[in-house]
Design a protein around this motif. Structure first.
Motif, PDB file in Angstrom:
ATOM      1  N   THR A  19       0.846  -1.191   0.000  1.00  0.00           N
ATOM      2  CA  THR A  19       0.000   0.000   0.000  1.00  0.00           C
ATOM      3  C   THR A  19       0.884   1.245   0.000  1.00  0.00           C
ATOM      4  OG1 THR A  19      -0.082   0.057   2.407  1.00  0.00           O
ATOM      5  CG2 THR A  19      -1.801  -1.193   1.292  1.00  0.00           C
ATOM      6  N   ARG A  20       0.267   2.414  -0.117  1.00  0.00           N
ATOM      7  CA  ARG A  20       1.032   3.666  -0.114  1.00  0.00           C
ATOM      8  C   ARG A  20       1.735   3.886   1.215  1.00  0.00           C
ATOM      9  NH1 ARG A  20      -2.044   8.561  -3.219  1.00  0.00           N
ATOM     10  NH2 ARG A  20      -2.459   7.435  -5.129  1.00  0.00           N
ATOM     11  N   THR A  21       1.120   3.411   2.300  1.00  0.00           N
ATOM     12  CA  THR A  21       1.729   3.608   3.612  1.00  0.00           C
ATOM     13  C   THR A  21       2.775   2.549   3.923  1.00  0.00           C
ATOM     14  OG1 THR A  21      -0.092   2.366   4.616  1.00  0.00           O
ATOM     15  CG2 THR A  21      -0.280   4.763   4.584  1.00  0.00           C
ATOM     16  N   GLY A  22       2.954   1.582   3.024  1.00  0.00           N
ATOM     17  CA  GLY A  22       4.000   0.589   3.218  1.00  0.00           C
ATOM     18  C   GLY A  22       3.533  -0.711   3.830  1.00  0.00           C
ATOM     19  N   LYS A  23       2.230  -0.859   4.002  1.00  0.00           N
ATOM     20  CA  LYS A  23       1.709  -2.109   4.563  1.00  0.00           C
ATOM     21  C   LYS A  23       1.644  -3.172   3.465  1.00  0.00           C
ATOM     22  CE  LYS A  23      -1.195   0.295   7.879  1.00  0.00           C
ATOM     23  NZ  LYS A  23      -2.565   0.638   8.215  1.00  0.00           N
ATOM     24  N   LYS A  53       0.652  -9.835   9.135  1.00  0.00           N
ATOM     25  CA  LYS A  53       0.932  -9.546  10.539  1.00  0.00           C
ATOM     26  C   LYS A  53       2.323  -8.940  10.687  1.00  0.00           C
ATOM     27  CE  LYS A  53      -2.224 -12.726  12.588  1.00  0.00           C
ATOM     28  NZ  LYS A  53      -2.494 -13.699  13.607  1.00  0.00           N
ATOM     29  N   TYR A  54       2.441  -8.080  11.702  1.00  0.00           N
ATOM     30  CA  TYR A  54       3.680  -7.335  11.897  1.00  0.00           C
ATOM     31  C   TYR A  54       4.869  -8.250  12.144  1.00  0.00           C
ATOM     32  CZ  TYR A  54       3.328  -8.189  16.918  1.00  0.00           C
ATOM     33  OH  TYR A  54       3.281  -8.789  18.154  1.00  0.00           O
ATOM     34  N   VAL A  55       4.635  -9.466  12.632  1.00  0.00           N
ATOM     35  CA  VAL A  55       5.715 -10.410  12.896  1.00  0.00           C
ATOM     36  C   VAL A  55       6.378 -10.844  11.595  1.00  0.00           C
ATOM     37  CG1 VAL A  55       6.252 -12.626  13.965  1.00  0.00           C
ATOM     38  CG2 VAL A  55       4.425 -11.231  14.886  1.00  0.00           C
ATOM     39  N   ASP A  56       5.586 -10.996  10.531  1.00  0.00           N
ATOM     40  CA  ASP A  56       6.092 -11.508   9.263  1.00  0.00           C
ATOM     41  C   ASP A  56       6.539 -10.416   8.295  1.00  0.00           C
ATOM     42  OD1 ASP A  56       5.491 -14.137  10.067  1.00  0.00           O
ATOM     43  OD2 ASP A  56       3.408 -13.847   9.464  1.00  0.00           O
ATOM     44  N   VAL A  57       6.228  -9.164   8.602  1.00  0.00           N
ATOM     45  CA  VAL A  57       6.512  -8.086   7.653  1.00  0.00           C
ATOM     46  C   VAL A  57       8.005  -7.960   7.399  1.00  0.00           C
ATOM     47  CG1 VAL A  57       6.460  -5.589   7.343  1.00  0.00           C
ATOM     48  CG2 VAL A  57       4.422  -6.784   8.082  1.00  0.00           C
ATOM     49  N   SER A  58       8.813  -7.995   8.448  1.00  0.00           N
ATOM     50  CA  SER A  58      10.254  -7.807   8.267  1.00  0.00           C
ATOM     51  C   SER A  58      10.850  -8.938   7.442  1.00  0.00           C
ATOM     52  CB  SER A  58      10.954  -7.704   9.615  1.00  0.00           C
ATOM     53  OG  SER A  58      10.737  -8.888  10.360  1.00  0.00           O
ATOM     54  N   ARG A  59      10.339 -10.154   7.592  1.00  0.00           N
ATOM     55  CA  ARG A  59      10.842 -11.308   6.850  1.00  0.00           C
ATOM     56  C   ARG A  59      10.477 -11.212   5.375  1.00  0.00           C
ATOM     57  NH1 ARG A  59       8.390 -16.169   5.990  1.00  0.00           N
ATOM     58  NH2 ARG A  59       6.707 -15.604   7.378  1.00  0.00           N
ATOM     59  N   LEU A  60       9.257 -10.757   5.091  1.00  0.00           N
ATOM     60  CA  LEU A  60       8.789 -10.679   3.706  1.00  0.00           C
ATOM     61  C   LEU A  60       9.251  -9.413   2.999  1.00  0.00           C
ATOM     62  CD1 LEU A  60       5.170 -11.961   4.202  1.00  0.00           C
ATOM     63  CD2 LEU A  60       7.036 -13.173   3.121  1.00  0.00           C
ATOM     64  N   ALA A  61       9.464  -8.343   3.746  1.00  0.00           N
ATOM     65  CA  ALA A  61       9.816  -7.070   3.138  1.00  0.00           C
ATOM     66  C   ALA A  61      11.156  -7.149   2.419  1.00  0.00           C
ATOM     67  CB  ALA A  61       9.856  -5.967   4.193  1.00  0.00           C
ATOM     68  N   LEU A  62      12.072  -7.979   2.907  1.00  0.00           N
ATOM     69  CA  LEU A  62      13.367  -8.134   2.242  1.00  0.00           C
ATOM     70  C   LEU A  62      13.202  -8.755   0.861  1.00  0.00           C
ATOM     71  CD1 LEU A  62      15.479  -9.408   5.254  1.00  0.00           C
ATOM     72  CD2 LEU A  62      15.524  -7.139   4.235  1.00  0.00           C
ATOM     73  N   SER A  63      12.224  -9.656   0.717  1.00  0.00           N
ATOM     74  CA  SER A  63      12.007 -10.317  -0.562  1.00  0.00           C
ATOM     75  C   SER A  63      11.252  -9.438  -1.543  1.00  0.00           C
ATOM     76  CB  SER A  63      11.211 -11.608  -0.344  1.00  0.00           C
ATOM     77  OG  SER A  63      11.871 -12.438   0.563  1.00  0.00           O
ATOM     78  N   VAL A  64      10.459  -8.506  -1.028  1.00  0.00           N
ATOM     79  CA  VAL A  64       9.637  -7.659  -1.886  1.00  0.00           C
ATOM     80  C   VAL A  64      10.440  -6.479  -2.406  1.00  0.00           C
ATOM     81  CG1 VAL A  64       7.620  -6.156  -1.934  1.00  0.00           C
ATOM     82  CG2 VAL A  64       7.503  -8.345  -0.785  1.00  0.00           C
ATOM     83  N   LEU A  65      11.211  -5.866  -1.530  1.00  0.00           N
ATOM     84  CA  LEU A  65      11.938  -4.639  -1.916  1.00  0.00           C
ATOM     85  C   LEU A  65      13.222  -4.925  -2.638  1.00  0.00           C
ATOM     86  CD1 LEU A  65      11.345  -2.677   1.374  1.00  0.00           C
ATOM     87  CD2 LEU A  65      10.066  -2.497  -0.741  1.00  0.00           C
TER      88      LEU A  65
END
Length: 65
Positions: A19-23, A53-65
């Protein structure tokens, strides 16, 4: 040595939306088959898009960005 950008995981890009807010948004699982035994109320809940969920965001964000 030159700096290089890591490729983002294309499989995760197809499954998530930023999303625009980064979620991160995802679809719910268990909606592909064996739907006859699931109640219509259950299938209706599975249609919704939910936030990761906020627990998984950091793990998935590396793969997305």
């Amino acid at each position: 040595m030159s700096n290089y950008k890591l490729k983002s995981s294309s499989s995760i890009l197809k499954r998530l939306k930023i999303t625009r807010t980064g979620k991160l948004l995802r679809r719910k699982a268990c909606r592909s088959h064996l739907l006859q035994k699931k109640s219509s109320k259950h299938k209706q809940k599975l249609r919704k898009v939910v936030e990761v969920k906020y627990v998984d965001v950091s793990r998935l964000a590396l793969s997305v960005l």
